[in-house]
Design an enzyme around this catalytic site. Structure first.
Site, PDB file in Angstrom:
ATOM      1  CG  HIS A 118      -1.487  -1.191   1.507  1.00 13.00           C
ATOM      2  ND1 HIS A 118      -2.815  -1.597   0.471  1.00 13.00           N
ATOM      3  CD2 HIS A 118      -1.848  -2.384   2.136  1.00 13.00           C
ATOM      4  CE1 HIS A 118      -3.327  -2.546   0.848  1.00 13.00           C
ATOM      5  NE2 HIS A 118      -2.663  -3.177   1.732  1.00 13.00           N
ATOM      6  CG  ASN A 396       6.910  14.436  17.457  1.00 16.77           C
ATOM      7  OD1 ASN A 396       7.624  13.744  18.155  1.00 16.77           O
ATOM      8  ND2 ASN A 396       6.478  14.070  16.082  1.00 16.77           N
ATOM      9  NE  ARG A 399      10.760  15.741  20.537  1.00 15.37           N
ATOM     10  CZ  ARG A 399       9.386  16.221  20.789  1.00 15.37           C
ATOM     11  NH1 ARG A 399       9.668  17.478  21.534  1.00 15.37           N
ATOM     12  NH2 ARG A 399       8.521  15.683  20.954  1.00 15.37           N
ATOM     13  CG  ASN A 402      18.036  16.956   9.001  1.00 12.84           C
ATOM     14  OD1 ASN A 402      18.728  15.943   9.400  1.00 12.84           O
ATOM     15  ND2 ASN A 402      18.429  17.772   8.291  1.00 12.84           N
ATOM     16  CG  HIS A 406      17.008  16.829  16.899  1.00 13.31           C
ATOM     17  ND1 HIS A 406      17.174  15.795  17.742  1.00 13.31           N
ATOM     18  CD2 HIS A 406      16.085  17.657  17.631  1.00 13.31           C
ATOM     19  CE1 HIS A 406      16.735  15.864  18.724  1.00 13.31           C
ATOM     20  NE2 HIS A 406      15.896  17.146  18.721  1.00 13.31           N
ATOM     21  CE1 TYR A 414      16.791  22.698  25.565  1.00  8.02           C
ATOM     22  CE2 TYR A 414      17.378  20.843  26.167  1.00  8.02           C
ATOM     23  CZ  TYR A 414      16.648  21.614  26.501  1.00  8.02           C
ATOM     24  OH  TYR A 414      15.460  21.612  27.264  1.00  8.02           O
ATOM     25  CB  SER A 437      18.184  26.461  13.450  1.00  4.48           C
ATOM     26  OG  SER A 437      17.692  25.724  12.521  1.00  4.48           O
ATOM     27  CG  HIS A 441      17.673  26.932   7.898  1.00  3.65           C
ATOM     28  ND1 HIS A 441      18.161  26.590   9.046  1.00  3.65           N
ATOM     29  CD2 HIS A 441      17.309  26.158   7.076  1.00  3.65           C
ATOM     30  CE1 HIS A 441      17.964  25.071   9.042  1.00  3.65           C
ATOM     31  NE2 HIS A 441      17.447  24.956   7.865  1.00  3.65           N
TER      32      HIS A 441
END
Length: 528
Positions: A118, A396, A399, A402, A406, A414, A437, A441
């Site tokens: 599927h 979420n 996280r 990528n 991350h 962090y 980030s 970018h």
């Protein structure tokens, strides 16, 4: 013998002959049925084996993730429950924050999903859409120009001056391989043999910073601006610059604590990572340095070849999206005065191609490209992404979209921030990661396109931060998944729309000066 008896014998013989033929026909039919049943049984057994293998891999992946989450939650709860202790608590928290990523042998999620018929059908639908793009382009070219040859001038332009890209990449790679490695090696030897450890550390840090700034900071920018590289060639240089910076930082970050903790004894030298392990790290699809990674026993070259074909097909897919869905629309929009109506129409025109470009970028890079290098290097941990498409919250999604990037931001941004602040200011740590980030970018897009238009920075540092806190992990309803996908469609449409409008505005209305405000003001706002 009478005629009656002879006719009876003929009838009896006819029945006997007919009786001899029917068993042979029935036997062939039964034999054919047996062969059919055997084939069906074999097919069912093969299907069952494939389903069994898929279920085993899926269960193994889920168990690994569950164990990882359980260990992480238990460590976090243990850290929270022991915050009342003073000295022992600080030592325990610091030890927990020093623990890094653990690599496990596991497959990519899409490789497992594509074994399900599927899901594979959805993949076939995208291939059919590619064929449709090719046929429509051929039909338009034949009607407008009377030819049946595809024109790839956009490719030739975008990937121009590849010889310059190659020698610039070789210089950056050579420095990244030898520069940080030998500077840290010399510093490690002097640190434990000299009395002036602070001076040695400060001097080595200055030398390393100057070398990093020169070869991985100024040099790539100089090559792009001096040789006026086209967009795709620019992005190759910029993305490799960022990758080398992140790789070298991870090597320095993971190696320095080991050198500082080393206590030299008699007849014992400092154990320094081998150059081969660092060389392997520069090519393997992870940004977290380890001397040893889980490895597969062999290379599946057919898998490598298929992924290379998929990458090439994705590039052609991107070409046809730009040629058929983007360039005709925004070439005409650029001739119209800038207004709210023009912007809204262009935004909705760009939403669908923007989402296609987004999906292609994910599939071509995070799945095909990274799995190709992982397979060639027998790198066993293939969790480059998770099921981000099922996310009901943007936290979420960030996280799981990528995992490679991350992990680097989480462990070196962090967690290091929390370690420096004593496990406090978690919101500030999150905002700092978003800020870094967003800046990276925006830098990549500014250098890649050749103009400053802070769309990417605003979406990451502004809208992205708001969505991260507003649509958090407490959102579990499927409705939030629909909202997330709607926001992704709109966001990708904004990116494609604004960058395309600015690209054509830069062409139609070139800059006439070099003042600061003219460089930072988008031309699409004033070009008519």
């Amino acid at each position: 013998m009478s005629s009656h008896d002879s006719s009876a014998v003929r009838r009896s013989g006819g029945r006997t002959a007919g009786g001899n033929q029917r068993p042979s026909e029935n036997g062939s039919i039964r034999q054919h049925d047996n062969h059919t049943n055997m084939r069906e049984r074999t097919q069912r057994e093969e299907d069952m084996q494939r389903m069994k293998a898929a279920v085993i891999r899926y269960v193994q992946t889920q168990v690994n993730e569950a164990l990882e989450r359980a260990l992480t939650d238990s460590m976090q709860s243990l850290s929270t429950n022991t915050q009342t202790h003073t000295d022992e608590t600080g030592t325990n928290n610091r030890h927990k924050l020093e623990q890094g990523k653990v690599f496990i042998a596991r497959c990519s999620l899409l490789d497992e999903l594509f074994e399900i018929s599927h899901i594979r059908t959805i993949y076939h639908m995208f291939i059919a859409a590619l064929f449709l793009f090719v046929m429509s382009t051929l039909a338009v070219d034949y009607i407008d120009h009377g030819r049946l040859v595809l024109d790839f001038d956009l490719f030739y332009y975008a990937f121009g001056q590849l010889n310059t890209v190659i020698w610039a990449w070789m210089l950056m790679f050579g420095y990244t391989l030898l520069g940080p490695y030998h500077v840290l090696r010399v510093w490690g030897g002097l640190y434990h043999s000299s009395r002036w450890r602070t001076c040695v550390s400060a001097g080595s840090a200055l030398v390393l910073c100057a070398a990093q700034m020169s070869m991985l900071g100024i040099f790539p920018v100089y090559v792009i601006l001096h040789y006026q590289l086209p967009p795709a060639s620019r992005f190759i240089i910029i993305l490799e610059q960022i990758r080398f910076l992140m790789k070298s930082y991870s090597f320095i970050r993971e190696t320095t604590p080991a050198v500082l903790k080393h206590t030299p004894q008699k007849d014992e030298s400092l154990r320094y990572p081998s150059l081969s392990s660092y060389l392997y790290f520069l090519f393997c699809p992870t940004l977290i340095y380890r001397e040893v990674y889980p490895r597969n026993p062999y290379i599946r070259w057919n898998y490598v070849g298929m992924n290379c074909l998929k990458i090439l097909a994705s590039l052609f897919y991107l070409y046809f999206i730009l040629v058929r869905l983007c360039i005709p629309v925004f070439r005409n929009k650029s001739n119209q005065p800038f207004s709210t109506r023009t912007l809204i129409l262009a935004l909705f025109h760009a939403a669908f191609p923007g989402m296609l470009i987004f999906m292609l970028g994910f599939y071509a890079f995070l799945h095909c490209w990274l799995n190709t290098f992982a397979e060639i290097l027998r790198f066993a941990d293939r969790m480059f992404y998770k099921d981000w498409w099922n996310s009901t919250s943007f936290s979420n999604y960030y996280r799981t979209w990528n995992i490679v990037v991350h992990d680097w931001l989480y462990y070196y941004g962090y967690r290091d921030f929390l370690w420096l602040s004593g496990s406090k200011l978690r919101s500030v740590a999150t905002l700092s990661v978003f800020g870094v980030s967003a800046l990276v970018h925006e830098y990549a897009f500014t250098m890649g396109f050749g103009f400053f238009y802070p769309v990417m920075f605003c979406t990451f540092a502004g809208i992205g931060v708001v969505f991260n806190f507003a649509m958090n992990d407490k959102r579990k309803s499927p409705v939030w998944n629909i909202i997330m996908w709607t926001c992704l469609f709109i966001g990708q449409g904004i990116h494609v729309c604004l960058y395309c409008l600015e690209w054509y505005a830069q062409i139609h209305c070139p800059r006439t000066g070099t003042s600061f405000w003219e460089l930072v003001t988008p031309r699409s706002w004033t070009c008519s």
